[in-house]
Design an enzyme around this catalytic site. Structure first.
Site, mmCIF file in Angstrom:
data_model
loop_
_atom_site.group_PDB
_atom_site.id
_atom_site.type_symbol
_atom_site.label_atom_id
_atom_site.label_comp_id
_atom_site.label_asym_id
_atom_site.label_seq_id
_atom_site.Cartn_x
_atom_site.Cartn_y
_atom_site.Cartn_z
ATOM 1 N N LYS A 113 0.822 -1.207 0.000
ATOM 2 C CA LYS A 113 0.000 0.000 0.000
ATOM 3 C C LYS A 113 0.865 1.270 0.000
ATOM 4 O O LYS A 113 0.422 2.322 -0.433
ATOM 5 C CB LYS A 113 -0.949 -0.006 1.189
ATOM 6 C CG LYS A 113 -1.847 -1.265 1.189
ATOM 7 C CD LYS A 113 -3.280 -0.982 1.318
ATOM 8 C CE LYS A 113 -4.213 -2.154 1.110
ATOM 9 N NZ LYS A 113 -3.716 -3.507 1.145
HETATM 10 C C1 LIG Z 1 -4.253 -4.636 0.342
HETATM 11 C C2 LIG Z 1 -3.421 -5.873 0.215
HETATM 12 C C3 LIG Z 1 -3.678 -6.861 -0.771
HETATM 13 C C4 LIG Z 1 -4.856 -6.775 -1.732
HETATM 14 O O1 LIG Z 1 -4.697 -5.786 -2.702
HETATM 15 P P1 LIG Z 1 -5.960 -5.264 -3.540
HETATM 16 O O2 LIG Z 1 -5.468 -4.111 -4.316
HETATM 17 O O3 LIG Z 1 -6.984 -4.881 -2.506
HETATM 18 O O4 LIG Z 1 -6.426 -6.396 -4.390
HETATM 19 C C5 LIG Z 1 -2.830 -7.946 -0.848
HETATM 20 N N1 LIG Z 1 -1.798 -8.098 0.023
HETATM 21 C C6 LIG Z 1 -1.539 -7.183 0.985
HETATM 22 C C7 LIG Z 1 -0.412 -7.424 1.915
HETATM 23 C C8 LIG Z 1 -2.324 -6.040 1.114
HETATM 24 O O5 LIG Z 1 -2.063 -5.148 2.092
#
Ligand SMILES: *Cc1c(COP(=O)(O)O)cnc(C)c1O
Length: 499
Positions: A113
């Site tokens: 993120k």
């Molecule tokens: C948010 C997240 C995901 C999922 O990503 P999306 O864009 O919501 O599909 C996968 N792995 C981790 C560690 C995340 O923080």
């Protein structure tokens, strides 16, 4: 270039407006009216640049209402030296010949993120200058863990912004709580609430839409904005690293320009893999986008049948950031594969909220099948994969990444497709120490102390604990407020110093 809404094609806004508003007034998501096209030469030139240079080139195709200086300022601020622990920002690590892991977790919170949330504050403040007279931006976040911390780090000390995170007091892990409560920065505040994540989210939405509170903010030259994953400003930074990974493969002579690759993404809200779809539609040579899910396999079913059904059991898994039954960003894909049919998208979304399901028509489904494969695995398979690839390749991965690796090797075995493949890795294994300790055969070391477990994992595997996680141990707790839901709006006004 302009943006429209997935639920009303008559909407036409600039990138700055799409980013400041977050969501369209009638509830649709902003999408580009046309997807910019790139040539082989564009990709060849990109390969000569560093990550910051690549980001500038890709972003300027979408943010056409930003000046070159503005894009420079945003990208340099987000990805400058020292922000990410790898000089490459998003480096590749080879698992075996033809299979590379794209590590997206070298940022300050050790999860992918950061790739978007380090850039979003710059995009948002720059956009607000153009569209909202430079009002002070107030970001409210309800979090079940990772997003709150990434937003705090991203907005920390960014001029003209305030960020306030609410989390359920009993709903996040001890390490996640510590990550948030030790947050530094003069414009941040963290507050626990008595209740669960849904309570936090519902109350934040109420504050966000309260006319009374909005008016008070306006009097003080402030406005609410959102940092959640449906904001275009969170999606567009993610397109960059798929181009960057392709360039790295070129530079390592693993492919030649024009060769197709597969991309595998551990998926929850469908944001990360949708960014890969945009990259493909722009002209990045991609054969298949492989969407990996955990036991919450609503997307696997959808990609196999065209039937989306959220009415199913919800599982709490060892890959919690993928424990999602409504993948919000899928709405954007529906718009694009239906030939920009806003009525169709509206029908689907109404079906979803009223009946819990919808089915896409044959032509849309065929377009989806042309690009996407879906697969899933349960917690046992996830942990087995962590152990197996650690043993075989001496590579330690987290639970979310392991879901993607499992689904990829299943796909390869079933199809024989040996196209060079990039697997997105979304978190450091140290963020999920208990499951990873168990996976590498040391379940006896699982305990209550998050730091001790990270130490154990580091000792056993000789992998280094990421500096931002190790540093938490010596940081003072700055926030320990726990409030009832009814008090949340007072906390917001209090933080902003308004009555
Ligand atoms: C948010 C997240 C995901 C999922 O990503 P999306 O864009 O919501 O599909 C996968 N792995 C981790 C560690 C995340 O923080």
């Amino acid at each position: 270039m302009f943006y429209t809404s997935t639920r009303d094609k008559s909407v036409k806004v600039t990138a700055a407006e799409a980013i400041t508003n977050g969501i369209s007034a009638e509830g649709g998501l902003f999408v580009p009216c046309e997807i910019p096209q790139v040539s082989k030469d564009f990709i060849g030139n990109l390969a000569k640049l560093d990550y910051i240079g690549r980001a500038k080139e890709v972003l300027s195709l979408y943010l056409t209402d930003f000046t070159e200086e503005e894009i420079d300022y945003c990208v340099n601020g987000a990805y400058k030296a020292g922000k990410f622990s790898s000089p490459a920002v998003a480096p590749l690590s080879e698992l075996e010949e033809g299979v590379d892991i794209l590590e997206l977790w070298h940022g300050p919170t050790c999860a992918f993120k950061d790739m978007a949330l380090q850039l979003l504050p710059y995009l948002l403040t720059t956009s607000a200058k153009k569209t909202a007279d430079g009002k002070q931006i107030v970001i409210l976040v309800a979090t079940s863990g990772d997003t709150g911390k990434a937003a705090l780090e991203g907005f920390k000390d960014v001029p003209s912004t305030n960020v306030l995170v609410f989390y359920p007091n009993d709903g996040v892990s001890a390490m996640q709580k510590l990550q948030m409560c030790t947050q530094e920065g003069g414009n941040v505040r963290v507050c626990a609430i008595k209740g669960n994540f849904d309570d936090a989210q519902t109350s934040v939405k109420k504050i966000f839409t309260s006319e009374e509170i909005k008016a008070k903010l306006a009097e003080n030259n402030m406005m609410f904005s959102s940092a959640n994953s449906i904001n275009w400003g969170r999606l567009v930074p993610q397109i960059v690293y798929y181009f960057s990974a392709y360039c790295d493969l070129l530079n390592q002579n693993k492919i030649t320009c024009g060769d197709k690759i597969n991309i595998v993404v551990p998926t929850g809200n469908f944001g990360n893999i949708l960014a890969a779809y945009y990259a493909k539609e722009m002209g990045l040579p991609v054969r298949k986008l492989i969407c990996a899910s955990n036991a919450n396999n609503v997307l696997t079913e959808f990609l196999g049948s065209g039937f989306y059904n959220k009415d199913r059991d919800f599982y709490t898994t060892v890959s919690p950031s993928m424990d999602i039954l409504v993948s919000s960003n899928l709405e954007r894909l529906l718009f694009h594969v239906s030939g920009d049919d806003d009525e169709f998208v509206k029908d689907c979304m109404e079906g979803l909220s009223e009946d819990g399901h919808y089915t896409v028509d044959k032509s849309a489904f065929e377009r989806i099948r042309g690009c996407f494969e879906g697969g899933y695995c349960d917690d046992e398979a996830t942990k087995r994969t962590i152990g197996k690839i650690y043993k075989k390749y001496n590579y330690l991965c987290d639970t979310h990444t392991a879901v993607a690796v499992t689904v990829y090797f299943d796909y390869k075995e079933n199809t024989g497709d040996d196209t060079p493949t990039v697997i997105a890795s979304t978190a450091s294994p140290f963020k999920f120490s208990p499951a990873v300790l168990e996976a590498v055969g040391n379940a006896s070391l699982i305990g209550d102390d998050g730091f001790k477990m990270m130490d154990s994992l580091s000792e056993i595997t000789s992998c280094e604990i990421p500096a931002p996680l190790a540093a938490i141990k010596s940081k003072p707790v700055r926030f320990n407020q726990v409030v009832d839901r009814e008090e949340m709006s007072r906390v917001v006004l209090d933080m902003l110093g308004i009555e």
